[in-house]
Design a protein around this motif. Structure first.
Motif, PDB file in Angstrom:
ATOM      1  N   VAL A  81       0.995  -0.800   0.058  1.00  0.00           N
ATOM      2  CA  VAL A  81      -0.151   0.349  -0.125  1.00  0.00           C
ATOM      3  C   VAL A  81       0.941   1.320  -0.202  1.00  0.00           C
ATOM      4  N   VAL A  82       1.058   2.493  -1.014  1.00  0.00           N
ATOM      5  CA  VAL A  82       1.474   3.014  -1.114  1.00  0.00           C
ATOM      6  C   VAL A  82       0.994   4.679  -1.048  1.00  0.00           C
ATOM      7  N   LEU A  83       1.188   5.194   0.148  1.00  0.00           N
ATOM      8  CA  LEU A  83       1.052   6.900   0.586  1.00  0.00           C
ATOM      9  C   LEU A  83       1.518   7.861  -0.834  1.00  0.00           C
ATOM     10  N   HIS A  84       0.729   7.829  -1.312  1.00  0.00           N
ATOM     11  CA  HIS A  84       2.096   9.016  -3.183  1.00  0.00           C
ATOM     12  C   HIS A  84       1.463  10.236  -2.594  1.00  0.00           C
ATOM     13  N   ARG A  85       3.456  10.812  -2.527  1.00  0.00           N
ATOM     14  CA  ARG A  85       3.598  11.795  -2.616  1.00  0.00           C
ATOM     15  C   ARG A  85       4.244  12.867  -3.114  1.00  0.00           C
ATOM     16  N   PRO A  86       3.495  13.307  -4.445  1.00  0.00           N
ATOM     17  CA  PRO A  86       4.470  13.978  -5.247  1.00  0.00           C
ATOM     18  C   PRO A  86       5.347  14.963  -4.797  1.00  0.00           C
ATOM     19  N   GLU A  87       5.062  15.229  -3.331  1.00  0.00           N
ATOM     20  CA  GLU A  87       7.175  16.809  -3.482  1.00  0.00           C
ATOM     21  C   GLU A  87       8.051  15.709  -2.897  1.00  0.00           C
ATOM     22  N   ALA A  88       7.526  14.584  -2.755  1.00  0.00           N
ATOM     23  CA  ALA A  88       8.732  13.589  -2.197  1.00  0.00           C
ATOM     24  C   ALA A  88       9.260  12.807  -2.846  1.00  0.00           C
ATOM     25  N   GLY A  89       8.178  11.858  -3.653  1.00  0.00           N
ATOM     26  CA  GLY A  89       8.399  11.058  -5.001  1.00  0.00           C
ATOM     27  C   GLY A  89       7.982  10.747  -5.362  1.00  0.00           C
ATOM     28  N   ARG A  90       8.234  10.057  -6.321  1.00  0.00           N
ATOM     29  CA  ARG A  90       7.819   8.820  -7.666  1.00  0.00           C
ATOM     30  C   ARG A  90       7.059   7.944  -7.748  1.00  0.00           C
ATOM     31  N   TRP A  91       5.769   7.057  -7.239  1.00  0.00           N
ATOM     32  CA  TRP A  91       5.478   6.358  -7.636  1.00  0.00           C
ATOM     33  C   TRP A  91       4.680   5.487  -9.481  1.00  0.00           C
ATOM     34  N   ALA A  92       5.272   4.223  -9.382  1.00  0.00           N
ATOM     35  CA  ALA A  92       5.015   3.632 -10.732  1.00  0.00           C
ATOM     36  C   ALA A  92       5.337   2.269  -9.380  1.00  0.00           C
ATOM     37  N   PRO A  93       2.901   2.211  -9.431  1.00  0.00           N
ATOM     38  CA  PRO A  93       2.317   0.657  -9.039  1.00  0.00           C
ATOM     39  C   PRO A  93       2.605   0.206 -10.316  1.00  0.00           C
ATOM     40  N   VAL A  94       3.045  -1.315 -10.044  1.00  0.00           N
ATOM     41  CA  VAL A  94       3.002  -3.121  -9.785  1.00  0.00           C
ATOM     42  C   VAL A  94       1.556  -3.696  -9.817  1.00  0.00           C
ATOM     43  N   PRO A  95       1.102  -3.260 -11.285  1.00  0.00           N
ATOM     44  CA  PRO A  95      -0.708  -4.067 -11.307  1.00  0.00           C
ATOM     45  C   PRO A  95      -0.693  -5.164 -10.451  1.00  0.00           C
ATOM     46  N   GLY A  96      -1.602  -5.102  -9.945  1.00  0.00           N
ATOM     47  CA  GLY A  96      -2.195  -6.576  -9.042  1.00  0.00           C
ATOM     48  C   GLY A  96      -1.560  -6.598  -7.590  1.00  0.00           C
ATOM     49  N   ARG A  97       0.071  -6.159  -7.370  1.00  0.00           N
ATOM     50  CA  ARG A  97       0.566  -6.383  -6.095  1.00  0.00           C
ATOM     51  C   ARG A  97       0.359  -4.234  -4.956  1.00  0.00           C
ATOM     52  N   ASP A  98       0.197  -3.526  -6.448  1.00  0.00           N
ATOM     53  CA  ASP A  98       0.580  -2.071  -5.240  1.00  0.00           C
ATOM     54  C   ASP A  98      -1.389  -1.434  -5.452  1.00  0.00           C
ATOM     55  N   LEU A  99      -1.621  -1.115  -4.209  1.00  0.00           N
ATOM     56  CA  LEU A  99      -2.667  -0.614  -3.682  1.00  0.00           C
ATOM     57  C   LEU A  99      -2.229   1.136  -3.746  1.00  0.00           C
ATOM     58  N   ASP A 100      -3.454   2.327  -3.774  1.00  0.00           N
ATOM     59  CA  ASP A 100      -3.338   3.625  -3.340  1.00  0.00           C
ATOM     60  C   ASP A 100      -3.646   3.739  -2.366  1.00  0.00           C
ATOM     61  N   TRP A 101      -3.195   4.136  -1.460  1.00  0.00           N
ATOM     62  CA  TRP A 101      -3.777   4.608   0.277  1.00  0.00           C
ATOM     63  C   TRP A 101      -4.409   5.481   0.124  1.00  0.00           C
ATOM     64  N   THR A 102      -4.587   6.258  -0.394  1.00  0.00           N
ATOM     65  CA  THR A 102      -5.408   7.155  -0.152  1.00  0.00           C
ATOM     66  C   THR A 102      -7.014   6.340  -1.230  1.00  0.00           C
ATOM     67  N   SER A 103      -6.833   6.066  -2.255  1.00  0.00           N
ATOM     68  CA  SER A 103      -8.570   5.290  -2.421  1.00  0.00           C
ATOM     69  C   SER A 103      -8.475   4.435  -0.898  1.00  0.00           C
ATOM     70  N   LEU A 104      -7.988   3.615  -0.854  1.00  0.00           N
ATOM     71  CA  LEU A 104      -8.412   2.898   0.020  1.00  0.00           C
ATOM     72  C   LEU A 104      -9.004   3.400   1.276  1.00  0.00           C
ATOM     73  N   ASP A 105      -8.472   4.454   1.843  1.00  0.00           N
ATOM     74  CA  ASP A 105      -8.348   5.379   3.498  1.00  0.00           C
ATOM     75  C   ASP A 105      -9.866   5.935   2.835  1.00  0.00           C
ATOM     76  N   ALA A 106     -10.352   6.890   1.594  1.00  0.00           N
ATOM     77  CA  ALA A 106     -11.929   7.086   1.333  1.00  0.00           C
ATOM     78  C   ALA A 106     -12.541   5.938   1.489  1.00  0.00           C
ATOM     79  N   GLY A 107     -12.556   4.323   0.727  1.00  0.00           N
ATOM     80  CA  GLY A 107     -13.632   3.401   1.141  1.00  0.00           C
ATOM     81  C   GLY A 107     -13.960   2.460   1.849  1.00  0.00           C
ATOM     82  N   THR A 108     -12.740   3.126   3.052  1.00  0.00           N
ATOM     83  CA  THR A 108     -12.748   2.500   4.632  1.00  0.00           C
ATOM     84  C   THR A 108     -13.776   2.943   5.545  1.00  0.00           C
ATOM     85  N   ALA A 109     -14.449   1.906   6.329  1.00  0.00           N
ATOM     86  CA  ALA A 109     -14.797   1.531   7.329  1.00  0.00           C
ATOM     87  C   ALA A 109     -14.521   1.483   8.437  1.00  0.00           C
ATOM     88  N   ARG A 110     -14.972   1.686   9.401  1.00  0.00           N
ATOM     89  CA  ARG A 110     -14.636   1.557  11.237  1.00  0.00           C
ATOM     90  C   ARG A 110     -14.243   0.323  11.745  1.00  0.00           C
TER      91      ARG A 110
END
Length: 224
Positions: A81-110
């Motif tokens: 799970v990768v937190l994408h921070r454009p000001e600090a680094g680049r991220w090229a996700p690997v399909p099937g392995r890498d997940l976007d932190w922000t997207s997961l956070d937005a759809g997570t229930a308590r």
């Protein structure tokens, strides 16, 4: 789906979401470990990381460091799970392995907390490797939190409501123990600072943070 017996590796910069990730692991009964070079020993199901961070004035990209560790590890995690921070680094996700932190956070229930025995492992901290290969030191939930609660009050004199700053990365034993668990279990406010307080952006950062946030107790490892 993660189970209470699973291990999650956290390879993150010193930012607030690192603390959130650590506490989330504790809430779910997961054991957290660091750094990435202990993949083989910790055998994490999940890796939480960021595209980069500021350990000093210049940004450090994390994906190349993590990929190098993965290439040499005998164990591979299920997901990263990768937190994408454009000001600090680049991220090229690997399909099937890498997940976007922000997207997961937005759809997570308590999630309700998972109750575990006091001897359940809370986290693993590894030795530096000066005596052969790094060795994992497991810390149990009940004993670790009890000892840290005692230490912040009786060693550092921290009381509930105080502002407590440990100027150490949460990935190191001092920051891990007192920036996160020790300060919060003692009812204090903790400070998380990304970069070095001596040169990010300059040497004025150290007294400025103390004055701006009303630091009452400072635990420092600075020797320069």
């Amino acid at each position: 789906m993660l189970n209470a017996d699973d291990t999650t590796l956290i390879f993150m910069p010193p930012i607030a979401r690192t603390v959130v990730a650590m506490l989330a692991c504790a809430r779910l009964g997961l054991t957290d470990a660091r750094p990435a070079l202990v993949l083989t020993d910790a055998r994490p199901v999940l890796v939480l990381t960021a595209s980069g961070g500021f350990e000093g004035p210049e940004a450090t990209e994390y994906p190349p460091l993590l990929e190098a560790a993965l290439a040499g590890a005998a164990h591979q995690p299920r997901h990263i799970v990768v937190l994408h921070r454009p000001e600090a680094g680049r991220w090229a996700p690997v399909p099937g392995r890498d997940l976007d932190w922000t997207s997961l956070d937005a759809g997570t229930a308590r999630q309700d907390p998972v109750h575990v025995p006091s001897a359940h492992p809370l986290h693993l901290l590894h030795t530096s490797g000066s005596t052969a290969r790094p060795k994992a030191v497991p810390r149990d939930t009940g004993g670790c939190l009890t000892s840290l609660r005692w230490a912040v009050e009786n060693v550092f004199g921290v009381r509930a409501g105080d502002v407590f700053w440990t100027d150490s990365h949460p990935g190191w034993v001092m920051g891990h123990s007192f920036t996160v668990y020790g300060a919060l279990v003692g009812g204090a406010t903790t400070i998380v600072y990304e970069g070095s307080p001596t040169d990010t952006p300059d040497a004025s950062a150290f007294p400025r943070i103390i004055a701006e946030y009303g630091v009452g107790v400072l635990f420092s490892h600075l020797d320069r």
